[in-house]
Write a protein that holds these residues in place. Structure first.
Motif, PDB file in Angstrom:
ATOM      1  N   ILE A 196       7.544   1.907  -4.252  1.00 23.24           N
ATOM      2  CA  ILE A 196       6.762   2.949  -3.581  1.00 23.24           C
ATOM      3  C   ILE A 196       5.884   2.329  -2.503  1.00 23.24           C
ATOM      4  O   ILE A 196       5.760   2.867  -1.390  1.00 23.24           O
ATOM      5  CB  ILE A 196       5.908   3.724  -4.610  1.00 23.24           C
ATOM      6  CG1 ILE A 196       6.818   4.454  -5.609  1.00 23.24           C
ATOM      7  CG2 ILE A 196       4.989   4.720  -3.912  1.00 23.24           C
ATOM      8  CD1 ILE A 196       6.081   5.069  -6.790  1.00 23.24           C
ATOM      9  N   TRP A 197       5.282   1.179  -2.812  1.00 23.86           N
ATOM     10  CA  TRP A 197       4.442   0.475  -1.834  1.00 23.86           C
ATOM     11  C   TRP A 197       5.250   0.133  -0.580  1.00 23.86           C
ATOM     12  O   TRP A 197       4.822   0.408   0.550  1.00 23.86           O
ATOM     13  CB  TRP A 197       3.872  -0.790  -2.464  1.00 23.86           C
ATOM     14  CG  TRP A 197       3.163  -1.703  -1.500  1.00 23.86           C
ATOM     15  CD1 TRP A 197       3.730  -2.631  -0.670  1.00 23.86           C
ATOM     16  CD2 TRP A 197       1.755  -1.753  -1.230  1.00 23.86           C
ATOM     17  NE1 TRP A 197       2.771  -3.266   0.082  1.00 23.86           N
ATOM     18  CE2 TRP A 197       1.552  -2.751  -0.237  1.00 23.86           C
ATOM     19  CE3 TRP A 197       0.648  -1.083  -1.736  1.00 23.86           C
ATOM     20  CZ2 TRP A 197       0.285  -3.070   0.253  1.00 23.86           C
ATOM     21  CZ3 TRP A 197      -0.615  -1.406  -1.242  1.00 23.86           C
ATOM     22  CH2 TRP A 197      -0.784  -2.382  -0.271  1.00 23.86           C
ATOM     23  N   ASP A 198       6.423  -0.479  -0.762  1.00 23.28           N
ATOM     24  CA  ASP A 198       7.259  -0.883   0.376  1.00 23.28           C
ATOM     25  C   ASP A 198       7.654   0.320   1.223  1.00 23.28           C
ATOM     26  O   ASP A 198       7.631   0.270   2.460  1.00 23.28           O
ATOM     27  CB  ASP A 198       8.517  -1.604  -0.114  1.00 23.28           C
ATOM     28  CG  ASP A 198       8.255  -3.047  -0.510  1.00 23.28           C
ATOM     29  OD1 ASP A 198       7.083  -3.461  -0.498  1.00 23.28           O
ATOM     30  OD2 ASP A 198       9.215  -3.757  -0.835  1.00 23.28           O
ATOM     31  N   THR A 233       2.042  -9.386   1.798  1.00 25.74           N
ATOM     32  CA  THR A 233       1.996  -9.220   0.347  1.00 25.74           C
ATOM     33  C   THR A 233       0.944  -8.164   0.042  1.00 25.74           C
ATOM     34  O   THR A 233      -0.076  -8.079   0.744  1.00 25.74           O
ATOM     35  CB  THR A 233       1.614 -10.532  -0.372  1.00 25.74           C
ATOM     36  OG1 THR A 233       0.264 -10.883  -0.017  1.00 25.74           O
ATOM     37  CG2 THR A 233       2.561 -11.662   0.002  1.00 25.74           C
ATOM     38  N   PRO A 234       1.141  -7.349  -0.981  1.00 23.56           N
ATOM     39  CA  PRO A 234       0.109  -6.364  -1.341  1.00 23.56           C
ATOM     40  C   PRO A 234      -1.243  -7.023  -1.607  1.00 23.56           C
ATOM     41  O   PRO A 234      -2.292  -6.479  -1.269  1.00 23.56           O
ATOM     42  CB  PRO A 234       0.681  -5.719  -2.601  1.00 23.56           C
ATOM     43  CG  PRO A 234       2.165  -5.851  -2.447  1.00 23.56           C
ATOM     44  CD  PRO A 234       2.366  -7.177  -1.790  1.00 23.56           C
ATOM     45  N   GLU A 235      -1.198  -8.211  -2.178  1.00 27.30           N
ATOM     46  CA  GLU A 235      -2.429  -8.915  -2.520  1.00 27.30           C
ATOM     47  C   GLU A 235      -3.248  -9.263  -1.283  1.00 27.30           C
ATOM     48  O   GLU A 235      -4.484  -9.343  -1.334  1.00 27.30           O
ATOM     49  CB  GLU A 235      -2.085 -10.187  -3.298  1.00 27.30           C
ATOM     50  CG  GLU A 235      -3.273 -10.897  -3.914  1.00 27.30           C
ATOM     51  CD  GLU A 235      -2.847 -12.108  -4.710  1.00 27.30           C
ATOM     52  OE1 GLU A 235      -3.013 -12.103  -5.945  1.00 27.30           O
ATOM     53  OE2 GLU A 235      -2.330 -13.060  -4.095  1.00 27.30           O
ATOM     54  N   SER A 236      -2.574  -9.466  -0.139  1.00 24.30           N
ATOM     55  CA  SER A 236      -3.285  -9.854   1.080  1.00 24.30           C
ATOM     56  C   SER A 236      -4.242  -8.771   1.560  1.00 24.30           C
ATOM     57  O   SER A 236      -5.204  -9.052   2.280  1.00 24.30           O
ATOM     58  CB  SER A 236      -2.282 -10.184   2.190  1.00 24.30           C
ATOM     59  OG  SER A 236      -1.552  -9.027   2.578  1.00 24.30           O
ATOM     60  N   GLN A 294       4.374   3.698   7.560  1.00 21.67           N
ATOM     61  CA  GLN A 294       3.177   3.401   8.357  1.00 21.67           C
ATOM     62  C   GLN A 294       3.501   2.488   9.546  1.00 21.67           C
ATOM     63  O   GLN A 294       2.608   2.067  10.288  1.00 21.67           O
ATOM     64  CB  GLN A 294       2.115   2.733   7.475  1.00 21.67           C
ATOM     65  CG  GLN A 294       1.507   3.645   6.420  1.00 21.67           C
ATOM     66  CD  GLN A 294       0.758   4.812   7.026  1.00 21.67           C
ATOM     67  OE1 GLN A 294       0.073   4.668   8.049  1.00 21.67           O
ATOM     68  NE2 GLN A 294       0.898   5.991   6.432  1.00 21.67           N
ATOM     69  N   GLY A 295       4.798   2.142   9.683  1.00 18.88           N
ATOM     70  CA  GLY A 295       5.210   1.283  10.784  1.00 18.88           C
ATOM     71  C   GLY A 295       4.960  -0.184  10.524  1.00 18.88           C
ATOM     72  O   GLY A 295       4.984  -1.002  11.456  1.00 18.88           O
ATOM     73  N   LEU A 296       4.732  -0.556   9.268  1.00 22.41           N
ATOM     74  CA  LEU A 296       4.464  -1.937   8.898  1.00 22.41           C
ATOM     75  C   LEU A 296       5.697  -2.560   8.262  1.00 22.41           C
ATOM     76  O   LEU A 296       6.377  -1.917   7.463  1.00 22.41           O
ATOM     77  CB  LEU A 296       3.284  -2.007   7.918  1.00 22.41           C
ATOM     78  CG  LEU A 296       1.935  -1.517   8.460  1.00 22.41           C
ATOM     79  CD1 LEU A 296       0.902  -1.438   7.343  1.00 22.41           C
ATOM     80  CD2 LEU A 296       1.450  -2.430   9.579  1.00 22.41           C
ATOM     81  N   VAL A 318      -1.713   2.122   2.661  1.00 19.97           N
ATOM     82  CA  VAL A 318      -0.895   3.225   2.155  1.00 19.97           C
ATOM     83  C   VAL A 318      -1.699   4.045   1.156  1.00 19.97           C
ATOM     84  O   VAL A 318      -2.673   3.567   0.569  1.00 19.97           O
ATOM     85  CB  VAL A 318       0.398   2.704   1.469  1.00 19.97           C
ATOM     86  CG1 VAL A 318       1.220   1.865   2.428  1.00 19.97           C
ATOM     87  CG2 VAL A 318       0.081   1.898   0.210  1.00 19.97           C
ATOM     88  N   ALA A 319      -1.281   5.279   0.988  1.00 16.85           N
ATOM     89  CA  ALA A 319      -1.937   6.158   0.025  1.00 16.85           C
ATOM     90  C   ALA A 319      -1.789   5.600  -1.385  1.00 16.85           C
ATOM     91  O   ALA A 319      -0.744   5.060  -1.735  1.00 16.85           O
ATOM     92  CB  ALA A 319      -1.324   7.554   0.109  1.00 16.85           C
ATOM     93  N   GLN A 320      -2.847   5.713  -2.179  1.00 16.65           N
ATOM     94  CA  GLN A 320      -2.877   5.233  -3.570  1.00 16.65           C
ATOM     95  C   GLN A 320      -2.624   3.728  -3.648  1.00 16.65           C
ATOM     96  O   GLN A 320      -2.080   3.235  -4.638  1.00 16.65           O
ATOM     97  CB  GLN A 320      -1.847   5.990  -4.425  1.00 16.65           C
ATOM     98  CG  GLN A 320      -2.066   7.501  -4.466  1.00 16.65           C
ATOM     99  CD  GLN A 320      -0.982   8.233  -5.226  1.00 16.65           C
ATOM    100  OE1 GLN A 320       0.178   8.262  -4.787  1.00 16.65           O
ATOM    101  NE2 GLN A 320      -1.333   8.827  -6.354  1.00 16.65           N
ATOM    102  N   GLY A 321      -3.036   2.998  -2.604  1.00 16.35           N
ATOM    103  CA  GLY A 321      -2.771   1.567  -2.531  1.00 16.35           C
ATOM    104  C   GLY A 321      -3.311   0.787  -3.708  1.00 16.35           C
ATOM    105  O   GLY A 321      -2.614  -0.059  -4.279  1.00 16.35           O
ATOM    106  N   GLN A 322      -4.572   1.038  -4.091  1.00 14.07           N
ATOM    107  CA  GLN A 322      -5.168   0.317  -5.208  1.00 14.07           C
ATOM    108  C   GLN A 322      -4.422   0.586  -6.504  1.00 14.07           C
ATOM    109  O   GLN A 322      -4.194  -0.323  -7.302  1.00 14.07           O
ATOM    110  CB  GLN A 322      -6.638   0.712  -5.360  1.00 14.07           C
ATOM    111  CG  GLN A 322      -7.549   0.147  -4.278  1.00 14.07           C
ATOM    112  CD  GLN A 322      -8.980   0.586  -4.448  1.00 14.07           C
ATOM    113  OE1 GLN A 322      -9.300   1.765  -4.302  1.00 14.07           O
ATOM    114  NE2 GLN A 322      -9.852  -0.362  -4.742  1.00 14.07           N
TER     115      GLN A 322
END
Length: 455
Positions: A90-92, A106-109, A98-100, A118-122
């Motif tokens: 879902i994150w990817d 990495t999500p951690e970055s 979002q054009g990224l 992104v929505a609901q990122g945390q």
């Protein structure tokens, strides 16, 4: 009287389907991964009913197809309970919308920056876990397309994204059923063999339930094999590239096409040109699909991430664990960095041996070489998650080998590792798993009286 007899024929199968439905509901909505006793009990019951149903109802094709679809629909609004990978999917997908480029971050970055693109990122990062969030994505472009579709239709709801991903996987399974049956008919193999795959609780739970995209990869693979059998090799090459672009593992099978293009066991100039053309199309289409993400940073990140699977990660391995113990005894520390690089080389050597020296007298023999190439890959891997068996089970449908089917049952023992907060593996249970698999495999490959579908 005839209608009464027909109803009587369906009585036991329908009973099995109803009971299985109740077990699937419990599995989907009332099971924690840490509850090993319930997990093993439910899975065992489902496997028994699946086996009996497939055996006694092999001539009731429509009934079994309806059951296979119904069992999948049970999971429609269930959050996967045996895997966290879907959070990364879902994150990817949302990163793409979002054009990224998901291969560059990495999500951690984003945590250190306090920014969530992104929505609901945390929530997604917390769900996927520290290990996943700290690495770059390794999912190929067709897989990323599926993630993006989920984000497009449900960009602010995790459950909504899960439902969209699940619809795509179920659609792929139906496609595998369609082309699998057509290929079985062309090879004059009983079409009921497809139910060892499509009705297997392992496939239903790991693909539809836990949202692993090996099923989409297999869909393109069986479609490719079907059109190749029709001598539409250009079409087959494009589809094979699509399969690679879902999961990279079909790359392992490419050398095995070496003898599919010869004439009566001898290469002619024409057959050699077709072979080169096939490889060129596969390579070209694969590169074309990766092209939108291309950069030198992408190449660096992706190669490092793929390399981690061979040099850092270990789970539910067989031969590797034996070599690891020898390494401990010899050096006093884990030699995964060395062994992890050696084992893929051994796999490649074995695949090349199959490609050059195996006599492919029939199309079934061709698929058999794929089966054993993939078996070698799994037995020599440092990491064997349950869903990795998907391709092996599918290929076994076209042979008389049942050790992949047995493996899809005993591999449930690997999930017992998650009963521990530290994900600690029980090596005795892993030994039991592989002892059963090796015994069945050795018996099947050595029994002289065994009737083979291939020659």
């Amino acid at each position: 009287m005839l209608k009464r007899l027909q109803l009587q024929d369906y009585k036991i199968p329908l009973l099995f389907i109803i009971i299985s439905t109740l077990f699937y509901i419990s599995f989907a909505y009332n099971l924690e991964r840490t509850d090993s006793t319930k997990l093993i009990t439910l899975y065992t019951a489902l496997f028994i009913f699946f086996y009996k149903l497939t055996r006694i109802s092999r001539n009731h094709f429509k009934l079994l197809v309806a059951a296979a679809i119904a069992f999948r629909l049970i999971f429609s609004v269930a959050i996967p309970n045996l895997s966290q990978d879907f959070y990364r999917f879902i994150w990817d997908g949302r990163m793409l919308l979002q054009g990224l480029n998901p291969y560059l971050y990495t999500p951690e970055s984003f945590i250190s920056l306090g920014q969530f693109p992104v929505a609901q990122g945390q929530e997604l990062i917390a769900g996927m876990g520290t290990l996943n969030a700290s690495h770059f994505t390794n999912y190929p472009p067709i897989n990323q397309l599926c993630f993006a579709i989920a984000a497009l239709f449900s960009g602010h709801s995790i459950l909504g994204s899960v439902v969209v991903l699940r619809v795509l996987i179920i659609a792929a399974d139906i496609g595998t059923l369609y082309f699998g049956v057509k290929l079985l008919k062309r090879l004059k193999i009983p079409v009921s063999n497809i139910f060892w795959f499509i009705l297997n609780p392992f496939i239903i739970i790991e693909l539809t339930g836990n949202l692993h995209f090996e099923g989409v990869m297999v869909f393109f693979l069986v479609w490719s094999l079907y059109v190749l059998h029709q001598n539409k090799w250009k079409y087959a090459a494009v589809l094979f590239a699509f399969s690679i672009s879902v999961k990279l593992i079909p790359l392992l099978l490419l050398p095995l096409f070496f003898k599919r293009f010869n004439t009566n066991g001898v290469f002619t100039t024409y057959s050699f040109k077709k072979l080169i053309g096939f490889y060129a199309i596969v390579g070209g289409v694969t590169l074309l699909l990766f092209a939108p993400f291309f950069s030198f940073e992408f190449i660096s990140n992706y190669s490092k991430t793929v390399g981690l699977w061979f040099s850092n990660f270990e789970f539910n391995a067989s031969i590797y664990y034996l070599l690891r113990e020898i390494g401990f005894w010899y050096s006093g520390y884990n030699q995964i960095a060395v062994i992890g690089k050696l084992l893929p080389i051994l796999v490649i050597i074995y695949v090349l041996y199959l490609a050059v020296f195996t006599q492919q007298k029939s199309y079934i023999t061709f698929i058999k070489t794929m089966l054993f190439a993939f078996t070698a890959y799994l037995l020599l891997s440092t990491t064997v998650h349950p869903w990795y068996l998907t391709t092996l089970l599918f290929l076994s449908v076209f042979t008389n080998y049942k050790f992949p089917l047995v493996w899809t049952y005993v591999i449930i023992l690997s999930y017992i590792a998650y009963a521990s907060p530290t994900t600690s593996e029980n090596l005795w249970l892993i030994s039991l798993e592989y002892t059963v698999v090796f015994c069945v495999m050795v018996w099947e490959t050595t029994a002289k009286k065994r009737h083979m579908l291939f020659n």
